[in-house]
Scaffold this motif. Structure first.
Motif, PDB file in Angstrom:
ATOM      1  N   SER A   1     -47.744 -46.810  24.093  1.00  0.00           N
ATOM      2  CA  SER A   1     -47.128 -46.030  25.169  1.00  0.00           C
ATOM      3  C   SER A   1     -47.241 -44.550  24.819  1.00  0.00           C
ATOM      4  CB  SER A   1     -45.655 -46.430  25.339  1.00  0.00           C
ATOM      5  OG  SER A   1     -45.061 -45.720  26.413  1.00  0.00           O
ATOM      6  N   VAL A   2     -48.075 -43.829  25.581  1.00  0.00           N
ATOM      7  CA  VAL A   2     -48.363 -42.428  25.259  1.00  0.00           C
ATOM      8  C   VAL A   2     -48.278 -41.570  26.519  1.00  0.00           C
ATOM      9  CG1 VAL A   2     -49.867 -43.034  23.319  1.00  0.00           C
ATOM     10  CG2 VAL A   2     -50.855 -42.772  25.606  1.00  0.00           C
ATOM     11  N   PRO A   3     -47.994 -40.293  26.366  1.00  0.00           N
ATOM     12  CA  PRO A   3     -47.990 -39.405  27.536  1.00  0.00           C
ATOM     13  C   PRO A   3     -49.408 -39.154  28.019  1.00  0.00           C
ATOM     14  CG  PRO A   3     -47.604 -38.152  25.533  1.00  0.00           C
ATOM     15  CD  PRO A   3     -47.591 -39.597  25.135  1.00  0.00           C
ATOM     16  N   GLY A   4     -49.545 -39.033  29.316  1.00  0.00           N
ATOM     17  CA  GLY A   4     -50.845 -38.748  29.915  1.00  0.00           C
ATOM     18  C   GLY A   4     -50.693 -37.761  31.052  1.00  0.00           C
ATOM     19  N   ARG A   5     -51.780 -37.569  31.770  1.00  0.00           N
ATOM     20  CA  ARG A   5     -51.762 -36.619  32.880  1.00  0.00           C
ATOM     21  C   ARG A   5     -52.693 -37.107  33.985  1.00  0.00           C
ATOM     22  NH1 ARG A   5     -49.728 -31.892  33.598  1.00  0.00           N
ATOM     23  NH2 ARG A   5     -50.582 -30.408  35.111  1.00  0.00           N
ATOM     24  N   PHE A   6     -52.199 -37.035  35.214  1.00  0.00           N
ATOM     25  CA  PHE A   6     -53.038 -37.332  36.375  1.00  0.00           C
ATOM     26  C   PHE A   6     -53.769 -36.064  36.776  1.00  0.00           C
ATOM     27  CE2 PHE A   6     -53.221 -37.320  41.141  1.00  0.00           C
ATOM     28  CZ  PHE A   6     -54.344 -38.140  41.242  1.00  0.00           C
ATOM     29  N   VAL A   7     -55.105 -36.144  36.829  1.00  0.00           N
ATOM     30  CA  VAL A   7     -55.939 -35.004  37.197  1.00  0.00           C
ATOM     31  C   VAL A   7     -56.613 -35.326  38.535  1.00  0.00           C
ATOM     32  CG1 VAL A   7     -57.846 -33.518  36.509  1.00  0.00           C
ATOM     33  CG2 VAL A   7     -56.326 -34.485  34.758  1.00  0.00           C
ATOM     34  N   PRO A   8     -56.144 -34.721  39.635  1.00  0.00           N
ATOM     35  CA  PRO A   8     -56.709 -35.072  40.941  1.00  0.00           C
ATOM     36  C   PRO A   8     -58.103 -34.506  41.143  1.00  0.00           C
ATOM     37  CG  PRO A   8     -55.098 -33.301  41.160  1.00  0.00           C
ATOM     38  CD  PRO A   8     -55.054 -33.737  39.721  1.00  0.00           C
ATOM     39  N   PHE A   9     -58.909 -35.216  41.925  1.00  0.00           N
ATOM     40  CA  PHE A   9     -60.187 -34.682  42.369  1.00  0.00           C
ATOM     41  C   PHE A   9     -59.931 -33.622  43.444  1.00  0.00           C
ATOM     42  CE2 PHE A   9     -61.671 -39.227  41.465  1.00  0.00           C
ATOM     43  CZ  PHE A   9     -62.163 -38.905  40.208  1.00  0.00           C
TER      44      PHE A   9
ATOM     45  N   THR B   1     -57.578 -61.593  26.388  1.00  0.00           N
ATOM     46  CA  THR B   1     -57.071 -61.190  27.707  1.00  0.00           C
ATOM     47  C   THR B   1     -58.092 -61.536  28.782  1.00  0.00           C
ATOM     48  OG1 THR B   1     -57.992 -58.939  27.623  1.00  0.00           O
ATOM     49  CG2 THR B   1     -55.787 -59.271  26.666  1.00  0.00           C
ATOM     50  N   TYR B   2     -57.623 -61.556  30.033  1.00  0.00           N
ATOM     51  CA  TYR B   2     -58.512 -61.795  31.173  1.00  0.00           C
ATOM     52  C   TYR B   2     -59.564 -60.678  31.206  1.00  0.00           C
ATOM     53  CZ  TYR B   2     -59.897 -63.051  35.920  1.00  0.00           C
ATOM     54  OH  TYR B   2     -60.610 -63.433  37.018  1.00  0.00           O
ATOM     55  N   PRO B   3     -60.731 -60.893  31.838  1.00  0.00           N
ATOM     56  CA  PRO B   3     -61.789 -59.879  31.834  1.00  0.00           C
ATOM     57  C   PRO B   3     -61.387 -58.482  32.289  1.00  0.00           C
ATOM     58  CG  PRO B   3     -62.700 -61.969  32.506  1.00  0.00           C
ATOM     59  CD  PRO B   3     -61.223 -62.188  32.362  1.00  0.00           C
ATOM     60  N   PHE B   4     -60.311 -58.335  33.019  1.00  0.00           N
ATOM     61  CA  PHE B   4     -59.796 -57.008  33.340  1.00  0.00           C
ATOM     62  C   PHE B   4     -58.323 -57.121  33.703  1.00  0.00           C
ATOM     63  CE2 PHE B   4     -61.669 -58.805  37.150  1.00  0.00           C
ATOM     64  CZ  PHE B   4     -60.711 -58.600  38.125  1.00  0.00           C
ATOM     65  N   ARG B   5     -57.633 -55.988  33.582  1.00  0.00           N
ATOM     66  CA  ARG B   5     -56.203 -55.961  33.897  1.00  0.00           C
ATOM     67  C   ARG B   5     -55.875 -54.721  34.719  1.00  0.00           C
ATOM     68  NH1 ARG B   5     -53.439 -56.575  28.167  1.00  0.00           N
ATOM     69  NH2 ARG B   5     -55.318 -55.472  27.474  1.00  0.00           N
ATOM     70  N   SER B   6     -54.623 -54.620  35.127  1.00  0.00           N
ATOM     71  CA  SER B   6     -54.183 -53.533  35.998  1.00  0.00           C
ATOM     72  C   SER B   6     -52.970 -52.844  35.395  1.00  0.00           C
ATOM     73  CB  SER B   6     -53.830 -54.094  37.382  1.00  0.00           C
ATOM     74  OG  SER B   6     -53.298 -53.088  38.227  1.00  0.00           O
ATOM     75  N   LEU B   7     -52.858 -51.555  35.652  1.00  0.00           N
ATOM     76  CA  LEU B   7     -51.724 -50.769  35.175  1.00  0.00           C
ATOM     77  C   LEU B   7     -51.177 -49.946  36.332  1.00  0.00           C
ATOM     78  CD1 LEU B   7     -50.188 -50.157  32.501  1.00  0.00           C
ATOM     79  CD2 LEU B   7     -51.725 -48.190  32.217  1.00  0.00           C
TER      80      LEU B   7
ATOM     81  N   GLY C   1     -47.674 -35.202  35.094  1.00  0.00           N
ATOM     82  CA  GLY C   1     -47.405 -35.950  33.879  1.00  0.00           C
ATOM     83  C   GLY C   1     -47.086 -37.402  34.173  1.00  0.00           C
ATOM     84  N   VAL C   2     -47.557 -38.308  33.301  1.00  0.00           N
ATOM     85  CA  VAL C   2     -47.350 -39.729  33.522  1.00  0.00           C
ATOM     86  C   VAL C   2     -47.339 -40.448  32.171  1.00  0.00           C
ATOM     87  CG1 VAL C   2     -49.826 -40.172  33.848  1.00  0.00           C
ATOM     88  CG2 VAL C   2     -48.149 -41.771  34.790  1.00  0.00           C
ATOM     89  N   GLN C   3     -46.422 -41.392  32.018  1.00  0.00           N
ATOM     90  CA  GLN C   3     -46.386 -42.195  30.804  1.00  0.00           C
ATOM     91  C   GLN C   3     -47.364 -43.352  30.948  1.00  0.00           C
ATOM     92  OE1 GLN C   3     -44.714 -41.073  28.301  1.00  0.00           O
ATOM     93  NE2 GLN C   3     -45.029 -42.710  26.807  1.00  0.00           N
ATOM     94  N   VAL C   4     -48.336 -43.420  30.067  1.00  0.00           N
ATOM     95  CA  VAL C   4     -49.338 -44.488  30.091  1.00  0.00           C
ATOM     96  C   VAL C   4     -48.867 -45.548  29.095  1.00  0.00           C
ATOM     97  CG1 VAL C   4     -51.760 -45.092  29.736  1.00  0.00           C
ATOM     98  CG2 VAL C   4     -51.149 -42.853  30.693  1.00  0.00           C
TER      99      VAL C   4
END
Length: 279
Positions: free
Chosen positions: A138-146, A206-212, A221-224
């Motif tokens: 669990s780490v801090p992240g950032r949403f960077v819009p196009f 794990t399954y071939p892909f997952r969702s967050l 700012g967003v907690q990943v």
């Protein structure tokens, strides 16, 4: 992190995981799906649902035989009933007694899925296995819009089905000193994001892909928290139309966090009229 904080972290994750399982095992949740039927202009039956179903310029139409009834938004309907057009990825749940009849738009087509509380897959579900909660993931992240949303086409898990999302931007974060960026799709809530990803555990533990699911703040700012990476419905059953991740969303590390591959999975078998039933 102190032992008290670690315990709080684990307790909050456990409460989240219990809520996930409660929603998954809802009588009309995805484990209850027993058939999938694609619609066209020619009326067809949807196994487990009353009526004959079709799709034309009016949208989804059902023709109910004498004595057959559906509840549409709480009101009983009989005979021919026009359910109408559905928006992109929209779903509506109708009721036939205790059975849910979902009509949905997927990949530019209409589909009927029957959700039966007596589903064998629902009855057999032992719970979704998961890695122990670990604050490392669990780490801090950032949403960077196009500058503008970028239309992004990804294949669905069913052959011939494609999904198009207007990707609003990327989510960037640093894990163990390495920077990562994942393309995000719109989530279900206003401003929410959905990130589909795979990693070095995919197809193994794990399954071939997952969702967050992520909710950025006003400043981006967003907690990943990868402990909350979840399986999509297609991890549990063949009767799903899930999108797959964009090619750039493969993490080169083993994310040993979040939900693992389900231990019980529903197969499917086609019928003569083109529907698909739970096996």
């Amino acid at each position: 992190m102190t032992s008290t904080l670690q315990q709080t972290f684990a307790d909050e994750w456990a409460a989240w995981h219990r809520d996930r399982e409660e929603r998954l095992t809802d009588p009309h949740g995805f484990l209850a799906v027993t058939s999938l039927t694609w619609l066209g202009e020619q009326p067809v039956t949807a196994p487990g649902a009353p009526g004959r179903w079709s799709a034309d310029a009016r949208g989804v139409v059902v023709d109910l035989a004498d004595g057959e009834t559906l509840l549409v938004e709480g009101a009983p309907v009989q005979g021919e009933h026009v359910i109408g057009e559905l928006g992109l990825r929209e779903s509506r749940l109708l009721l036939a007694g205790e059975v849910g009849v979902e009509v949905a738009e997927r990949g530019g087509r209409y589909v009927v899925r029957v959700r039966d509380p007596r589903s064998p897959l629902l009855a057999a579900h032992p719970g979704t296995p998961a890695f122990p909660a670990d604050p490392r993931w669990s780490v801090p992240g950032r949403f960077v819009p196009f500058e503008a949303p970028q239309p992004t086409t990804v294949p669905g898990v069913l052959e011939g089905v494609e999904h198009v999302y207007d990707a609003p931007g990327t989510v960037e974060f640093t894990l163990d000193g390495t920077d990562y960026a994942l393309r995000a799709f719109p989530g279900h809530g206003d401003g929410d994001l959905t990130v589909l990803f795979s990693d070095a555990t995919s197809g193994d533990t794990t399954y071939p892909f997952r969702s967050l699911h992520l909710v950025p703040g006003a400043d981006g700012g967003v907690q990943v928290d990868l402990n909350r990476a979840v399986n999509l419905p297609c991890a549990y059953t063949d009767l799903a139309t899930c999108p797959t991740p964009p090619a750039e969303n493969r993490l080169p590390i083993a994310v040993e966090a979040g939900e693992r591959t389900p231990t019980v999975r529903g197969s499917a078998r086609p019928t003569d009229d083109g529907a698909v039933l739970a096996g």
